[in-house]
Enzyme design. Structure first.
Site, mmCIF file in Angstrom:
data_model
loop_
_atom_site.group_PDB
_atom_site.id
_atom_site.type_symbol
_atom_site.label_atom_id
_atom_site.label_comp_id
_atom_site.label_asym_id
_atom_site.label_seq_id
_atom_site.Cartn_x
_atom_site.Cartn_y
_atom_site.Cartn_z
ATOM 1 N N HIS A 137 0.833 -1.204 0.000
ATOM 2 C CA HIS A 137 0.000 0.000 0.000
ATOM 3 C C HIS A 137 0.872 1.261 0.000
ATOM 4 O O HIS A 137 0.697 2.144 -0.848
ATOM 5 C CB HIS A 137 -0.919 -0.014 1.226
ATOM 6 C CG HIS A 137 -1.809 1.178 1.330
ATOM 7 N ND1 HIS A 137 -3.081 1.200 0.810
ATOM 8 C CD2 HIS A 137 -1.615 2.398 1.900
ATOM 9 C CE1 HIS A 137 -3.632 2.383 1.049
ATOM 10 N NE2 HIS A 137 -2.754 3.128 1.714
ATOM 11 N N GLU A 138 1.803 1.334 0.939
ATOM 12 C CA GLU A 138 2.636 2.539 1.034
ATOM 13 C C GLU A 138 3.547 2.694 -0.177
ATOM 14 O O GLU A 138 3.766 3.809 -0.652
ATOM 15 C CB GLU A 138 3.429 2.555 2.340
ATOM 16 C CG GLU A 138 2.569 2.616 3.594
ATOM 17 C CD GLU A 138 1.570 3.765 3.636
ATOM 18 O OE1 GLU A 138 1.796 4.822 2.996
ATOM 19 O OE2 GLU A 138 0.535 3.613 4.320
ATOM 20 N N HIS A 141 1.660 4.280 -2.902
ATOM 21 C CA HIS A 141 1.656 5.743 -2.774
ATOM 22 C C HIS A 141 2.977 6.333 -3.249
ATOM 23 O O HIS A 141 2.996 7.339 -3.960
ATOM 24 C CB HIS A 141 1.414 6.160 -1.323
ATOM 25 C CG HIS A 141 0.012 5.992 -0.850
ATOM 26 N ND1 HIS A 141 -1.093 6.332 -1.600
ATOM 27 C CD2 HIS A 141 -0.471 5.519 0.337
ATOM 28 C CE1 HIS A 141 -2.192 6.084 -0.906
ATOM 29 N NE2 HIS A 141 -1.841 5.576 0.271
ATOM 30 N N CYS A 148 -7.895 3.628 -3.344
ATOM 31 C CA CYS A 148 -8.802 2.971 -4.284
ATOM 32 C C CYS A 148 -10.123 2.664 -3.575
ATOM 33 O O CYS A 148 -10.108 2.210 -2.422
ATOM 34 C CB CYS A 148 -8.154 1.682 -4.793
ATOM 35 S SG CYS A 148 -9.173 0.751 -5.954
ATOM 36 N N CYS A 175 -5.458 -0.145 -10.577
ATOM 37 C CA CYS A 175 -4.281 0.368 -9.854
ATOM 38 C C CYS A 175 -2.990 -0.243 -10.393
ATOM 39 O O CYS A 175 -1.970 0.443 -10.481
ATOM 40 C CB CYS A 175 -4.423 0.116 -8.357
ATOM 41 S SG CYS A 175 -5.663 1.176 -7.564
#
Length: 188
Positions: A137-138, A141, A148, A175
């Site tokens: 996840h990070e 980014h 999302c 994504c």
């Protein structure tokens, strides 16, 4: 990827988690020409000023500039710090991680990913799965992805550990396409 194991608890070492993440991320990002290295321990003594004694937590944003220097020192495309302390940002009781896409750095905390934190028995497999989701996840980014709306996508915002457990470790099709496009750009 930087690790920190200086948090003393009965949870044991996080070295197996770091090794798992290095191997997994190395395989995932190799197809994009990105090498993943574990470069050693990140001493919490550098972050004494980030500790809020009233909250008993570290302000996450203070990890990012140090990670940016580490990224430069290693001539890396990105840097990820993994800590074993509770982190927060203003407006949140806690956070699992924080990224700065401009600096290409992120920090993830294992502290609230341990099943023991929630009164459950130790489960290293679950801990590794949760850590992988938060790291993916990070890093999403870091490489230009936003949150999302798909609750199964790893880029879905986790407001609680339940959200983390529901989502996949992988990016949804949309994504993933954005990630691949961003990684193909020379400036990312």
């Amino acid at each position: 990827m930087m690790g920190n194991d200086s948090y003393s608890s009965n949870r044991g070492s996080s070295r197996d988690v770091l090794s798992f993440l290095q191997n997994f991320l190395g395989g995932f990002y190799a197809k994009y020409g990105i090498e993943v290295k574990l470069v050693g321990g990140l001493s919490l003594s550098k972050f004494y000023y980030a500790f809020d004694a009233e909250r008993n937590q570290f302000l996450a944003r203070h990890f990012l500039p140090v990670l940016s220097y580490i990224k430069k020192d290693f001539n890396a495309r990105a840097a990820l710090g993994i800590v074993n302390v509770d982190i927060y940002e203003p407006g949140f009781n806690f956070i699992f991680g924080l990224a700065h896409p401009g600096l290409k750095v992120a920090v993830v905390s294992l502290y609230r990913l341990y099943p023991e934190f929630y009164g459950n028995p130790p489960d290293r497999k679950l801990l590794k799965e949760r850590a992988l989701k938060e790291v993916m996840h990070e890093l999403g980014h870091v490489f230009g992805l936003g949150h999302c709306p798909n609750p199964k996508c790893v880029m879905h915002f986790s407001n609680s550990i339940i959200d983390t457990d529901i989502k996949s470790w992988m990016y949804c099709e949309s994504c993933l396409r954005k990630l691949e496009k961003n990684l193909a750009r020379s400036h990312v």
